[in-house]
Enzyme design. Sequence first.
Site, PDB file in Angstrom:
ATOM      1  N   GLY A  13      13.174  -2.403  -6.205  1.00  0.00           N
ATOM      2  CA  GLY A  13      11.896  -2.392  -5.510  1.00  0.00           C
ATOM      3  C   GLY A  13      10.893  -1.386  -6.050  1.00  0.00           C
ATOM      4  O   GLY A  13      10.764  -1.189  -7.263  1.00  0.00           O
ATOM      5  N   ASP A  33      20.267   6.353  -5.998  1.00  0.00           N
ATOM      6  CA  ASP A  33      20.429   5.370  -4.934  1.00  0.00           C
ATOM      7  C   ASP A  33      21.623   5.802  -4.102  1.00  0.00           C
ATOM      8  O   ASP A  33      22.271   6.821  -4.410  1.00  0.00           O
ATOM      9  CB  ASP A  33      20.606   3.941  -5.486  1.00  0.00           C
ATOM     10  CG  ASP A  33      19.928   2.902  -4.600  1.00  0.00           C
ATOM     11  OD1 ASP A  33      20.261   2.863  -3.393  1.00  0.00           O
ATOM     12  OD2 ASP A  33      19.086   2.132  -5.089  1.00  0.00           O
ATOM     13  N   TYR A 159       9.665   3.038  12.760  1.00  0.00           N
ATOM     14  CA  TYR A 159       9.351   3.126  11.332  1.00  0.00           C
ATOM     15  C   TYR A 159       7.952   3.722  11.152  1.00  0.00           C
ATOM     16  O   TYR A 159       7.745   4.625  10.339  1.00  0.00           O
ATOM     17  CB  TYR A 159       9.437   1.739  10.700  1.00  0.00           C
ATOM     18  CG  TYR A 159       9.058   1.674   9.235  1.00  0.00           C
ATOM     19  CD1 TYR A 159       9.907   2.198   8.259  1.00  0.00           C
ATOM     20  CD2 TYR A 159       7.868   1.091   8.820  1.00  0.00           C
ATOM     21  CE1 TYR A 159       9.570   2.146   6.914  1.00  0.00           C
ATOM     22  CE2 TYR A 159       7.517   1.031   7.483  1.00  0.00           C
ATOM     23  CZ  TYR A 159       8.380   1.551   6.533  1.00  0.00           C
ATOM     24  OH  TYR A 159       8.044   1.493   5.202  1.00  0.00           O
ATOM     25  N   ILE A 191       1.275  -4.238   2.026  1.00  0.00           N
ATOM     26  CA  ILE A 191       2.251  -5.329   2.068  1.00  0.00           C
ATOM     27  C   ILE A 191       2.730  -5.574   0.645  1.00  0.00           C
ATOM     28  O   ILE A 191       1.979  -6.063  -0.206  1.00  0.00           O
ATOM     29  CB  ILE A 191       1.607  -6.594   2.654  1.00  0.00           C
ATOM     30  CG1 ILE A 191       1.112  -6.300   4.074  1.00  0.00           C
ATOM     31  CG2 ILE A 191       2.587  -7.758   2.646  1.00  0.00           C
ATOM     32  CD1 ILE A 191       0.130  -7.314   4.604  1.00  0.00           C
ATOM     33  N   VAL A 192       3.966  -5.212   0.382  1.00  0.00           N
ATOM     34  CA  VAL A 192       4.505  -5.271  -0.971  1.00  0.00           C
ATOM     35  C   VAL A 192       5.566  -6.363  -1.053  1.00  0.00           C
ATOM     36  O   VAL A 192       6.388  -6.508  -0.142  1.00  0.00           O
ATOM     37  CB  VAL A 192       5.106  -3.919  -1.387  1.00  0.00           C
ATOM     38  CG1 VAL A 192       5.469  -3.923  -2.867  1.00  0.00           C
ATOM     39  CG2 VAL A 192       4.140  -2.779  -1.082  1.00  0.00           C
TER      40      VAL A 192
END
Length: 264
Positions: A13, A33, A159, A191-192
């Site tokens: 991402g 990660d 969130y 908005i991805v």
Amino acid sequence: MGKTAIVTGSGRGIGRAIALRLADDGYDVCVNDIPGQEEVAQAVAKEIEGKGRKACIALGDVSKISDVQSIVQTSVDKLGPLNTMVANAGIAQVKGMLDLTEDDFSKMMSVNITGVHNCYSTAAKQMIKQGNCKKDAPGKLIAASSIVGFKAFALLGHYSATKWAVRGMNQAYAMELAEHNITCNTYAPGIVDTPMWKLIDSEIGKKSGKGEGEVMNHYVKELTALGRPSEPEDVAKLVSFLASQDSNFVTGQTQLVDGGIVFT
């Protein structure tokens, strides 16, 4: 000696796009990660090496200070003194405020707020220890906020709360670390087109009776001036600026990269 950066949550991402862009900018990059994601982290590291830069991986959970300390130490040991920390790692959950459990709330706070604090504080201590942050070459602390850190979305309340908190915490860090020649800025994507937004689309769609893609398409067409979702690379370009010498006089800011979201 070249520049080095740590990018948390960079196995996929936006984080992956940031790691690759910083490599293009001449950075050697530590790819982070969570445990269990070694394969995707290794794949990104190989892409970075394919660009002629050094890379290493450091698995760890940013909500745990000991993990973050290990990540920073691994980066320093393998790549050299730390110049830039990108606290990108985060989680999302689509759930009504009255349906949230104590664990839901606690986990969101621990990753999205405590995780940023752990990354900022550990990286800053390392940079101060190194003694190489100068007015014309400051250390860079960069973190992920969001458009929902400016206006909350229904079903994304906790969130949203974390992304507002990141903005405030970043400002406090900027004021306290200025004397050490360390700048602090956050980026706020809109908005991805990533798995996280596909999850948001799916879950809000279920609650509102909309089909797959309808929620995301509504937000894009009705609220976004440029009429398309962001690509991870759009965000990476902004982070590239914040990590560069061109942003040396920018600190305490949250920069939107959302295609012109218009809230009503």
